[in-house]
Design an enzyme around this catalytic site. Structure first.
Site, PDB file in Angstrom:
ATOM      1  N   TYR A 127       0.862  -1.181   0.000  1.00 44.94           N
ATOM      2  CA  TYR A 127       0.000   0.000   0.000  1.00 44.94           C
ATOM      3  C   TYR A 127       0.897   1.229   0.000  1.00 44.94           C
ATOM      4  O   TYR A 127       1.958   1.228  -0.629  1.00 44.94           O
ATOM      5  CB  TYR A 127      -0.981  -0.070   1.184  1.00 44.94           C
ATOM      6  CG  TYR A 127      -2.202   0.786   0.957  1.00 44.94           C
ATOM      7  CD1 TYR A 127      -3.003   0.600  -0.171  1.00 44.94           C
ATOM      8  CD2 TYR A 127      -2.550   1.775   1.858  1.00 44.94           C
ATOM      9  CE1 TYR A 127      -4.115   1.399  -0.397  1.00 44.94           C
ATOM     10  CE2 TYR A 127      -3.675   2.564   1.648  1.00 44.94           C
ATOM     11  CZ  TYR A 127      -4.446   2.388   0.521  1.00 44.94           C
ATOM     12  OH  TYR A 127      -5.544   3.166   0.307  1.00 44.94           O
ATOM     13  N   LYS A 179     -20.086 -20.286 -10.874  1.00 38.87           N
ATOM     14  CA  LYS A 179     -19.380 -20.061 -12.145  1.00 38.87           C
ATOM     15  C   LYS A 179     -17.971 -19.562 -11.883  1.00 38.87           C
ATOM     16  O   LYS A 179     -17.010 -19.983 -12.540  1.00 38.87           O
ATOM     17  CB  LYS A 179     -20.153 -19.016 -12.960  1.00 38.87           C
ATOM     18  CG  LYS A 179     -19.807 -18.997 -14.434  1.00 38.87           C
ATOM     19  CD  LYS A 179     -20.482 -20.157 -15.138  1.00 38.87           C
ATOM     20  CE  LYS A 179     -20.289 -20.093 -16.638  1.00 38.87           C
ATOM     21  NZ  LYS A 179     -21.141 -21.047 -17.343  1.00 38.87           N
TER      22      LYS A 179
END
Length: 409
Positions: free
Chosen positions: A58, A113
């Site tokens: 970060y 999926k």
């Protein structure tokens, strides 16, 4: 662990999992137990163990990467997950055999999926269920989300809107857009049919096929069969054979009539089946055995409606040399998971700008080739768990993308 904290699984002692009527019956159902808390999660690929890791993952380290991408946008593929993640997009209007159940109710399927993408193709995927059925709103939303993704898999969107949505997205985006209900089904069907024809010592060009169902899957199957060189194919909807002389056709069906049914057949499905070599069912309903009996010798029956095939395998085997269904408890399952993970993996591997007809044909050929030396009446298509499938399809699609000039890496 964090997911367990915010949403304890059903085997916890918090009482979670009780049914709407206050009973705990759902706790005994393995489907509910498996779905508790969802079927997927985000996982970091880098450690954040101390302040040095944090400063790289970060701020301030991330700013260097952001600035580099701002100067050279193509670097987004190298320094983010974009090139390996697919958006699985639905509006919940045509979910499995359940129909229009809405976006929230579609999420278990979309999660499923996504995990199939990962399991069978090594591709990350994010379920996105949209609270709109307006075609333009869906298109605009996906276009706005596209910078985060390397591909878009449209899922369980009802016809005929699915055709327009896919076409508009393909025109506006430079990443692969693929409606699996159309093209995944078509690719696997073509692969199985290639092998069935080979097994019965015929070429595709010698076959006349009949497709029951003129929705998303039926239209796509007809298109890919014609592209592959089928002798002829007639498509039937609820009113009979889709033919140019009908005055009730939608734009999609009018286009369909223009490149199918060379024999100019009119009338019912039963009329079309007389002497036909191939039946492909993507519609539901039941085909009378009397009509099945009129098909050609050594016919091929792909009755793919779930859970009830249009022609039950027991009936089909009386007349057909090769029988396939959409079910996992019968041989020759026509399962989309054989196609879409490898197709996206191949397309994204070379950063393809689109998925072309040539790439789909290449996927079908590669899929058929996996079991080409093992053919039998009960094995014209591989199992979804055959580890050869995804590498073969991935390599074929990547090569086809390069050959067709749509690869960018």
């Amino acid at each position: 662990m964090a997911a367990e904290i915010v949403n304890p699984r059903s085997d916890s002692e918090t009482g979670a999992g009780e049914g709407a009527d206050g009973t705990s019956g759902e706790l005994l159902d393995p489907a509910f137990a498996l779905h508790r808390g969802g079927k997927m999660a985000i996982q970091a690929t880098v450690p954040v163990r101390d302040k040095d890791d944090l400063s790289l993952a970060y701020t301030p380290g991330v700013a260097k990467v952001c600035s580099a991408i701002a100067e050279r946008p193509e670097l987004v593929h190298d320094y983010t997950w974009k090139s390996q993640v697919v958006a699985v997009v639905t509006d919940g209007t045509a979910v499995l055999g359940l129909g229009d159940i809405g976006p929230e109710a579609s999420l278990p399927v979309m999660e499923g999926k996504a995990i199939l993408f990962k399991q069978f193709g090594g591709v990350d995927a994010v379920p996105i269920a949209l609270a709109t059925t307006d075609t333009d709103e869906i298109v605009d939303t996906v276009v706005r989300l596209a910078p985060s993704f390397g591909g878009v898999n449209l899922e369980d969107i009802s016809a005929p809107r699915c055709f327009e949505i896919e076409q508009k997205l393909k025109e506006r985006l430079d990443i692969p857009v693929f409606h699996d209900d159309q093209h995944g089904t078509a690719v696997v069907t073509l692969a199985a049919l290639r092998n069935a024809a080979k097994l019965t010592d015929r070429a595709l060009g010698q076959l006349r096929a009949v497709i029951s169902g003129a929705g998303a899957a039926g239209v796509a199957i007809a298109k890919i069969l014609v592209e592959a060189g089928i002798g002829d194919v007639a498509v039937c909807d609820r009113k009979g054979i889709v033919s140019a002389d009908r005055g009730d056709l939608t734009d999609v069906k009018r286009e369909l009539a223009g490149f199918t049914n060379k024999q100019g057949l009119t009338g019912s499905l039963e009329t079309a089946l007389k002497g036909a070599d191939v039946f492909i069912g993507v519609s539901g309903g039941t085909v009378p055995e009397e009509a099945v009996a009129t098909m050609a010798k050594d016919s091929m029956i792909f009755a793919m409606a779930n859970p009830n095939p249009e022609i039950h395998p027991d009936v089909a085997h009386k007349y057909a040399a090769v029988v396939a269904t959409g079910r996992s408890d019968f041989p020759n399952q026509i399962n989309n998971v054989l196609a879409f993970p490898g197709i996206f993996a191949g397309a994204m591997q070379v950063r393809a700008s689109q998925i072309t007809e040539g790439m789909k044909l290449a996927a079908a050929e590669a899929l058929a080739a996996v079991v080409a030396d093992e053919l039998s009446a009960e094995k014209v298509i591989p199992s979804p768990f055959d580890e050869r499938v995804a590498p073969a399809v991935t390599a074929a699609v990547a090569a086809a993308a390069r050959a067709e000039g749509v690869a960018r890496a």
